[in-house]
Design a protein around this motif. Structure first.
Motif, PDB file in Angstrom:
ATOM      1  N   ASP A  17       0.862  -1.188   0.000  1.00 28.76           N
ATOM      2  CA  ASP A  17       0.000   0.000   0.000  1.00 28.76           C
ATOM      3  C   ASP A  17       0.898   1.238   0.000  1.00 28.76           C
ATOM      4  O   ASP A  17       0.960   1.985   0.979  1.00 28.76           O
ATOM      5  CB  ASP A  17      -0.877  -0.041   1.271  1.00 28.76           C
ATOM      6  N   ASP A  44       0.884   4.154  -1.191  1.00 27.27           N
ATOM      7  CA  ASP A  44       0.373   5.510  -0.961  1.00 27.27           C
ATOM      8  C   ASP A  44       0.338   5.847   0.525  1.00 27.27           C
ATOM      9  O   ASP A  44       0.346   7.010   0.912  1.00 27.27           O
ATOM     10  CB  ASP A  44      -1.048   5.658  -1.536  1.00 27.27           C
ATOM     11  N   ARG A  45       0.245   4.806   1.341  1.00 29.62           N
ATOM     12  CA  ARG A  45       0.213   5.046   2.789  1.00 29.62           C
ATOM     13  C   ARG A  45       1.518   4.664   3.482  1.00 29.62           C
ATOM     14  O   ARG A  45       1.578   4.593   4.704  1.00 29.62           O
ATOM     15  CB  ARG A  45      -0.964   4.293   3.397  1.00 29.62           C
ATOM     16  N   GLY A  76       7.363   5.549  -0.281  1.00 29.19           N
ATOM     17  CA  GLY A  76       6.237   4.984  -1.027  1.00 29.19           C
ATOM     18  C   GLY A  76       6.364   5.173  -2.545  1.00 29.19           C
ATOM     19  O   GLY A  76       6.180   4.225  -3.301  1.00 29.19           O
ATOM     20  N   PRO A  77       6.712   6.394  -3.018  1.00 28.42           N
ATOM     21  CA  PRO A  77       6.723   6.628  -4.473  1.00 28.42           C
ATOM     22  C   PRO A  77       7.696   5.739  -5.254  1.00 28.42           C
ATOM     23  O   PRO A  77       7.546   5.558  -6.447  1.00 28.42           O
ATOM     24  CB  PRO A  77       7.137   8.106  -4.579  1.00 28.42           C
TER      25      PRO A  77
END
Ligand code: PEP
Ligand code: MN
Length: 625
Positions: free
Chosen positions: A301, A303-304, A309-310
Motif C-alpha cells: 500500500d 500511498d500510505r 512509497g513513491p
C-alpha cells in the motif's frame, strides 16, 4: 604485496616468512588459490620487494599498488561468495533482496514478506532504524521492528537485512538480523565500519551519496581489515546535477567493481531512481550488466507507506520484474531460481532423514562441461556434483541410491530433443523434480599466452563443431579432433601443452584447467540453449510444483490424441511441449511426451488426471516441479 609461495614450501620456511613479516609490523592474510599457497602482507609503503623475493619458499612477489588492499582483486583472484544461511551472494544464482523501506507494523511487514517470498525474493529488507533527512520524519520502530523482522525469518525462512545506524545497536543487531546494512549516509562513518567489521556478520555496504568508487572500496577495506570478509557492495545511485531522478544510477560501477575487487556487488534501483516506473528497467539493466543481485523496495500500500512509497513497487510489479530477470539471467550465464529456499530446505530435510552427510548429483562428463554447470546452478554448492561417464550410468546411479539426483539434458533449442534421455525416462521408474535452462556459449581456448595465428588443431565434441560451423569455416586449414566432451578437450590440449592446439568449450572449463579463452562466443547462433531436467527416486518435499511432465499412449483410432489435448484446453492448461517417440517392439505405435504448466497431482487438477486416465492406454506422471 602478495607473496606467492612455492607449492612445495615447508612449514619451517613458512614460519620464517611469517616471523619476518610480523616483526616488521605487517598485517598478514594467508590464502590459497587453485592449491597455490599465498600470503597477503599489508604494511608500510615502499617495501623492499627484492628482499622478500629472495626468501626461501617464495616463488614471486606481487605488489598491490591500489590504496585498497584486502578488497583488491589482486589480493584474491576468485570471487568472494557471501553466505547468508542457504543463500550465496556472488555466485551464479542471482540474489534478490526485497521488502519495504521501513518496518511499520507486524501486519505490514508480514504481508509484504509473504508476497515477495512468493515471487522469489530470498532475503527480506526493512529498516528499523531509519536515517531520515528530516528529524520530524518517521524514524523507525527500533528494537520492536527488529523483533518483527526476526519473526518473519522464523515464519518464512527469509534471511533479514536491516540498517545499523550506530555502534550502540550492535548487540541488538547480533540478536535479530542476518545482514547488517551500512547506509549511504554512513559509508564513511569509520567507527561504524570498524564496528560492523568486528561483528563478523555479513555487511551490505551502500555507496555514499557523493562517494567515488575508490572511497567506497576504502570503506570496504575498513570492514575487511577487522577480519570480516563478508562484505557485499551496493550501488544505490549518486548525486549528480540531473534532477529527473532522485539520484543517478551508476551502472558502469558494476564492471569497474568486478575488475577492481573480488567482493560481490548488488544494485538498489529503488533509491537510485526514486520513481516506481523507473525501478524495473534499471533492475533489468543491472542484471544484464553483471550485478550479483538486487535490492528492491516493495510495499502493498505504497500511498500510505511511512517512507519511500513513491519508489516502492506493488507486489505484482515485483513479480513481473522477477519473471523478466528469470529470462535475462541465462543470457549472461546465470539463473534466477524461484525454488531457491524451498530446494535448500528440501535437500536439508533429505540429509537429516538419511543422516549420511552430503547429497550427491550425477552429471555427464567431466568438471567444466555444460552438464556440470547445469548441476551447480541448479543446486548451488551444497550438493556434490559427481562426474559420470554415460546417461545410462546416471539413471542407474539414481535408481540404486548411489547418488541422490541426476542432471540430464532433454532438448537443445537448435538441435532438438536428446532422445536417449526420453527413452531412459520411460525405462526407469524415476521422477523429474526440476528443470534448468543453460545458454550454451562456446569459446576457443588455448594454453595461456596462446594466439589464434598459431593454431593448427582444434579439439571438441563433434556436435560442438557443428554449432561453430561459421567460425570454423573461416579457418579451413584447422584439423578438427573429436573428444568425448568439451571439458575433456580442454584437458587434452593442456596435457599436450602445444601452442598449435586449441579446444572449444565453456569459460568454466578454461578456468578449471587454468587455460585461456582466446576468442569468445564462436557459436554460429547465439540463441543456443539446452534444457536439463533433474531426476530423483522421489519428489522433493516442498519442492516447487509449477509444471508437470507426462508420458502416455492412446489407442490407434481417429482423434485419440486430440481427445487428450482437449482435456487440457478445457481446463485452460498451457501445453508447453508435445513430442512423440516410437514404442520399442510396436512398429508405428507412439508414446507422447507432454509438458504442461500445472501441478497435475494437486487436488485442483485431480479431475484432469482422472479424465486423462480414461482416455489413454498407458499414462505416467514423470514429475511435477
Ligand atoms: C534504505 O535502504 O532504506 C536506505 C535508507 O538507503 P540509502 O542508505 O541508500 O539511502
Ligand atoms: Mn528507503
Amino acid at each position: 604485496m602478495i607473496l606467492v609461495l612455492k607449492r612445495e614450501i615447508t612449514e619451517e620456511q613458512k614460519n620464517h616468512i611469517r616471523s619476518i613479516l610480523r616483526s616488521e609490523g605487517y598485517l598478514i592474510r594467508e590464502m590459497s588459490e587453485h592449491g597455490q599457497p599465498l600470503i597477503g602482507a599489508i604494511g608500510k609503503a615502499g617495501q623492499d620487494l627484492d628482499f622478500f623475493q629472495q626468501l626461501p619458499g617464495v616463488e614471486r612477489v606481487i605488489p598491490i599498488s591500489s590504496s585498497f588492499k584486502l578488497a583488491s582483486r589482486k589480493m584474491r583472484h576468485e570471487d568472494t561468495l557471501v553466505n547468508v544461511g542457504d543463500v550465496v551472494i556472488g555466485g551464479e544464482r542471482i540474489v534478490v533482496i526485497a521488502g519495504p523501506c521501513a518496518v511499520e507494523s507486524r501486519e505490514q511487514a508480514l504481508t509484504i514478506a509473504r508476497e515477495v517470498r512468493k515471487y522469489g525474493a530470498v532475503l527480506f529488507r526493512g529498516g528499523a532504524f531509519k536515517p531520515r533527512t528530516s528529524p520530524y520524519s518517521f524514524q523507525g520502530l527500533g528494537e520492536e521492528g527488529l523483533k518483527i523482522l526476526a519473526e518473519i525469518r522464523e515464519e518464512l525462512g527469509l534471511g533479514i537485512v536491516t540498517e545499523i545506524t550506530s555502534p550502540a545497536q550492535a548487540d541488538m543487531m547480533m540478536k535479530y538480523v542476518d545482514v547488517v546494512q551500512v547506509g549511504a549516509r554512513n559509508m564513511q562513518n569509520f567507527e561504524l565500519l570498524k564496528c560492523v567489521g568486528r561483528m563478523g556478520k555479513p555487511v551490505l555496504l551502500k555507496r555514499g551519496l557523493a562517494a567515488t568508487i575508490e572511497e567506497w572500496l576504502m570503506s570496504a577495506e575498513y570492514i575487511l581489515s577487522e577480519g570480516n570478509d563478508h562484505v557485499v557492495l551496493c550501488e544505490r545511485g549518486i548525486r549528480t546535477f540531473e534532477p529527473y531522478t532522485r539520484n543517478t544510477l551508476d551502472l558502469s560501477a558494476i564492471p569497474v567493481i568486478k575488475n577492481l575487487t573480488h567482493l560481490p556487488v548488488i544494485i538498489d534501483p529503488s533509491h537510485a531512481t526514486g520513481i516506481r516506473e523507473k525501478v524495473s528497467p534499471m533492475a533489468r539493466a543491472a542484471i544484464a550488466a553483471g550485478a550479483d543481485g538486487l535490492m528492491i523496495e516493495v510495499h502493498h500500500d505504497p500511498d500510505r507507506a511511512l517512507s519511500d512509497g513513491p519508489q516502492s513497487l506493488y507486489p505484482k510489479q515485483f513479480g513481473q520484474l522477477m519473471r523478466d530477470i528469470y529470462v535475462i539471467a541465462p543470457v549472461i550465464g546465470k539463473q534466477l531460481d524461484f525454488g531457491y529456499l524451498d530446494k535448500a530446505k528440501a535437500v536439508e530435510l533429505m540429509s537429516a532423514a538419511r543422516g549420511d552427510g552430503d547429497r550427491r548429483a550425477a552429471f555427464l562428463g567431466e568438471l567444466g562441461t555444460f552438464s556440470h554447470k547445469a548441476c551447480t546452478q541448479y543446486f548451488g554448492a551444497k550438493v556434490k556434483a559427481v562426474p559420470t561417464p554415460s546417461f545410462t550410468r546416471i539413471f542407474e546411479a539414481v535408481k540404486s541410491g548411489e547418488v541422490d539426483f541426476g542432471v540430464v539434458p532433454l532438448e537443445n533449442s537448435l538441435t532438438g530433443s536428446i532422445h536417449e534421455n526420453y527413452d531412459l525416462l520411460l525405462e526407469y521408474d524415476l521422477r523429474i523434480i526440476g528443470e534448468i535452462t543453460i545458454r550454451i556459449m562456446h569459446h576457443l581456448i588455448a594454453c595461456p599466452g596462446g594466439k589464434i595465428e598459431t593454431i593448427q588443431r582444434v579439439f571438441s565434441h563433434p556436435q560442438v563443431f557443428q554449432q561453430c560451423r561459421q567460425f570454423l569455416e573461416q579457418h579451413q586449414g584447422w584439423e578438427l579432433v573429436s573428444a568425448k566432451d568439451t571439458a575433456t578437450a580442454v584437458k587434452q590440449i593442456k596435457e599436450g601443452g602445444l601452442p598449435t592446439d586449441a579446444a572449444i568449450a565453456s569459460k568454466e572449463a578454461a578456468e578449471i584447467h587454468g587455460m585461456a579463452v582466446i576468442q569468445e562466443g564462436i557459436e554460429t547462433n547465439p540463441r543456443n540453449y539446452t534444457r536439463f531436467v533433474v531426476i530423483a527416486a522421489e519428489q522433493l518435499e516442498n519442492g516447487p510444483r509449477r509444471r508437470s511432465s507426462l508420458i502416455y499412449s492412446t489407442g490407434n483410432r481417429p482423434g485419440a490424441l486430440f481427445e487428450t489435448l482437449k482435456i487440457f484446453a478445457g481446463k485452460d492448461i498451457n501445453l508447453v511441449k508435445l513430442e512423440s517417440r516410437p514404442i520399442h517392439g510396436k512398429p508405428w505405435e507412439y508414446m507422447f511426451y507432454v509438458d504442461i504448466e500445472a501441478d497435475i497431482e494437486s487436488p485442483a487438477f485431480k479431475p484432469v488426471l482422472d479424465e486423462l486416465k480414461k482416455n489413454t492406454d498407458y499414462l505416467r506422471v514423470l514429475g511435477c516441479y
